[in-house]
Design a protein around this motif. Structure first.
Motif, PDB file in Angstrom:
ATOM      1  N   LYS A 189       1.037  -1.170  -0.035  1.00 29.60           N
ATOM      2  CA  LYS A 189       0.095  -0.013   0.065  1.00 29.60           C
ATOM      3  C   LYS A 189       0.891   1.326  -0.050  1.00 29.60           C
ATOM      4  N   TRP A 190       0.926   1.941  -1.153  1.00 33.03           N
ATOM      5  CA  TRP A 190       1.605   3.346  -1.223  1.00 33.03           C
ATOM      6  C   TRP A 190       0.983   4.341  -1.278  1.00 33.03           C
ATOM      7  N   GLU A 197      -3.183   3.895  10.467  1.00 33.35           N
ATOM      8  CA  GLU A 197      -3.767   3.313   9.391  1.00 33.35           C
ATOM      9  C   GLU A 197      -2.697   2.302   8.815  1.00 33.35           C
ATOM     10  N   PRO A 198      -2.912   1.099   8.546  1.00 36.21           N
ATOM     11  CA  PRO A 198      -2.033   0.197   7.921  1.00 36.21           C
ATOM     12  C   PRO A 198      -1.532   0.699   6.449  1.00 36.21           C
ATOM     13  N   VAL A 199      -0.258   0.993   6.316  1.00 34.09           N
ATOM     14  CA  VAL A 199       0.420   1.885   5.246  1.00 34.09           C
ATOM     15  C   VAL A 199       1.563   0.975   5.279  1.00 34.09           C
ATOM     16  N   ASP A 200       2.291   0.868   3.876  1.00 32.54           N
ATOM     17  CA  ASP A 200       3.621   0.330   3.548  1.00 32.54           C
ATOM     18  C   ASP A 200       4.612   1.506   3.565  1.00 32.54           C
ATOM     19  N   ALA A 248       5.715   2.533  10.059  1.00 38.08           N
ATOM     20  CA  ALA A 248       5.594   1.629  11.275  1.00 38.08           C
ATOM     21  C   ALA A 248       4.543   0.557  10.960  1.00 38.08           C
ATOM     22  N   THR A 249       3.322   1.008  10.379  1.00 33.14           N
ATOM     23  CA  THR A 249       2.405  -0.032  10.402  1.00 33.14           C
ATOM     24  C   THR A 249       2.436  -0.996   9.341  1.00 33.14           C
ATOM     25  N   SER A 250       3.648  -1.074   8.484  1.00 33.30           N
ATOM     26  CA  SER A 250       3.645  -1.812   7.447  1.00 33.30           C
ATOM     27  C   SER A 250       3.730  -3.263   8.062  1.00 33.30           C
ATOM     28  N   MET A 253      10.901  -2.703   1.114  1.00 29.65           N
ATOM     29  CA  MET A 253      12.028  -2.012   0.678  1.00 29.65           C
ATOM     30  C   MET A 253      12.527  -2.815  -0.578  1.00 29.65           C
ATOM     31  N   GLU A 254      12.149  -3.901  -0.962  1.00 35.30           N
ATOM     32  CA  GLU A 254      12.416  -4.630  -2.212  1.00 35.30           C
ATOM     33  C   GLU A 254      11.714  -3.806  -3.529  1.00 35.30           C
TER      34      GLU A 254
END
Length: 483
Positions: free
Chosen positions: A43-44, A95-98, A323-325, A332-333
């Motif tokens: 999620k970006w 909120e869950p975020v990458d 921090a929610t990733s 990072m990949e």
């Protein structure tokens, strides 16, 4: 006994199988994808006006990512005017975020409060190739307490303020732009434009340039001179130099060289370029070609300062891992691939070949109408510039000149220093509001600095500026000991 032993052995084997599965490629680890080995969805969230063709482009992006890193990406853009508020609500709510775009002071503050994860270990492993491509000054500038919390866009690491001129008018009146070294040097030209070009504002809505390295930004009263005493933080608005520059701007304002609403104007750049003669702003190599293409006629710039690398110039575009990733390694990949793989970088930035752009025989490109209308992503917000295709109007050495520009810059005294405002948060909030009230009018010459600078500084004193200066100086001194 044999029966019990057999049952115990079977149980141990079952547990071992479960543990192996948890640690193997089917888990949400960097080696695998999402649950049960399915591609992990990254999620970006990033800045910019949502585009009509985003879904179409990311169908191709995700086909490629599945093969390369067993992942997909869902990119969500938040419009420019909504970004600050909506992104902060997202961060504050957990909120869950990458991956999330960040910049400047907001990047520092959110990293300091734990919203982003430190990336040093990830850069050594999943981001190894990415780390090798980055200008060291960029990584140094985004460090907070010695750790990297975001991936800066690998572009111009330095800042250079320039005077940019409408060259059609400059040539019409035979102006020698090379004679412009200071703000005062503009006066004869501004006078001629005012007297002979009634439809043109001689000087665009610009804030006066002050030669300080700012702790927050140039609207806040905390800075260090680029030259002279670089060991002490001061209030630049108390200096004689600032008074003189603002007096010149006020003189220009009274002469009608700036618009009456200069302090509040929202004129866009460069769309309004035909309506003015000179503006003050930041530049980069070959920026005049880019701006001239947008303006549809020639612009020419001359430097107001030498290139300098400051915290703002390296932190203007950052991708942070939240921090929610649920899978920072996979995030990072993706960032590693986005910044090192030319195919992926250009696909995300330019869209689909044959739909949004076409490529010439020499490998350079030209935008098609759909690129402007349906997939116009802000290039600076995505990542590495040096793998981007050149436009057919770009010089072939464009990216080489970016590197020369970065290498020619002088590092500011505070590069890598990031102030933690926890001890003076209330004072900073009050000072921010006062600065919003005074700075725009003073910096555009809209008010008399001999009247309003003393008023501004008096209010700053009442709001606790001395306490903030003392705290910044304390942290700055501690930081310098480790440099």
């Amino acid at each position: 006994m044999n029966k019990r032993f057999t049952m115990l052995l079977a149980l141990l084997l079952a547990v071992g199988t479960i543990l192996a599965a948890c640690g193997g490629k089917d888990s949400s680890s960097s080696d695998g994808g999402g649950k049960d080995g399915q591609p992990y969805e990254i999620k970006w969230y990033t800045i910019g006006t949502p585009q009509k063709d985003t879904e179409k482009v990311f169908e191709e992006v995700n086909k490629y990512l599945k093969e390369e890193i067993n992942a997909t990406v869902k990119m969500t853009q938040i419009d420019w005017g909504d970004w600050d508020q909506k992104s902060q609500v997202m961060i504050n709510s957990g909120e869950p975020v990458d991956i999330i775009f960040a910049s400047g002071t907001k990047y520092v503050q959110n990293a300091q409060k734990g919203a982003f994860i430190a990336l040093d270990d990830l850069l050594e492993n999943e981001g190894k190739e990415l780390k090798e491509t980055l200008d060291p000054a960029l990584l140094e500038g985004v460090k907070i307490d010695g750790q990297v919390y975001g991936i800066p866009a690998n572009k111009e690491a330095a800042r250079q303020t320039v005077y940019t001129f409408n060259n059609v008018l400059a040539e019409k009146y035979g102006f020698d732009l090379s004679t412009v070294k200071t703000l005062e040097d503009l006066e004869p030209m501004l006078k001629i434009i005012k007297e002979n070009e009634p439809g043109v504002t001689p000087m665009a809505t610009s804030k006066a340039y002050l030669p300080y390295d700012y702790i927050f930004n140039n609207e806040m009263p905390f800075g260090i001179p680029f030259e002279g005493d670089t060991d002490h933080v001061i209030n630049p608005f108390e200096s004689d130099l600032t008074m003189e520059i603002y007096k010149t701007m006020h003189k220009y304002y009274k002469a009608g060289y700036l618009k009456e609403d200069a302090a509040t104007s929202k004129d866009s750049w460069p769309l309004d370029v035909a309506n003015w003669f000179v503006r003050l702003g930041d530049s980069q190599p070959y920026a005049d070609l880019l701006w001239s293409r947008a303006a549809k006629y020639e612009l020419v710039s001359v430097p107001a300062e030498q290139p300098v690398t400051i915290n703002d110039s390296v932190s203007g575009s950052i991708q942070a891992i939240s921090a929610t990733s649920k899978n920072p390694e996979k995030a990072m990949e993706f960032l590693n691939l986005l910044n090192t793989d030319p195919y992926l970088r250009n696909l995300v930035d330019k869209g689909l070949e044959g739909v949004h752009y076409e490529k010439n025989e020499d490998g350079r490109i030209k935008d098609l109408p759909a690129r402007i209308e349906s997939y116009n992503i802000p290039t600076y917000s995505i990542g590495n510039f040096f793998t981007l295709y050149l436009y057919d109007t770009d010089p072939v050495d464009k990216w080489d000149q970016f590197k020369v520009f970065n290498e020619s810059a002088t590092a500011a005294p505070t590069l890598g220093f990031h102030f933690n405002n926890a001890a003076v948060r209330a004072e900073i909030a009050a000072i921010t509001n006062i600065s919003k009230e005074f700075y725009p009018a003073l910096a555009t010459g809209s008010v008399d600095p001999e009247v309003y600078l003393p008023k501004y500084n008096k209010k700053l004193k009442e709001a606790g500026i001395d306490k903030v200066l003392q705290e910044i100086q304390k942290q700055y001194d501690e930081w310098k000991k480790d440099q």
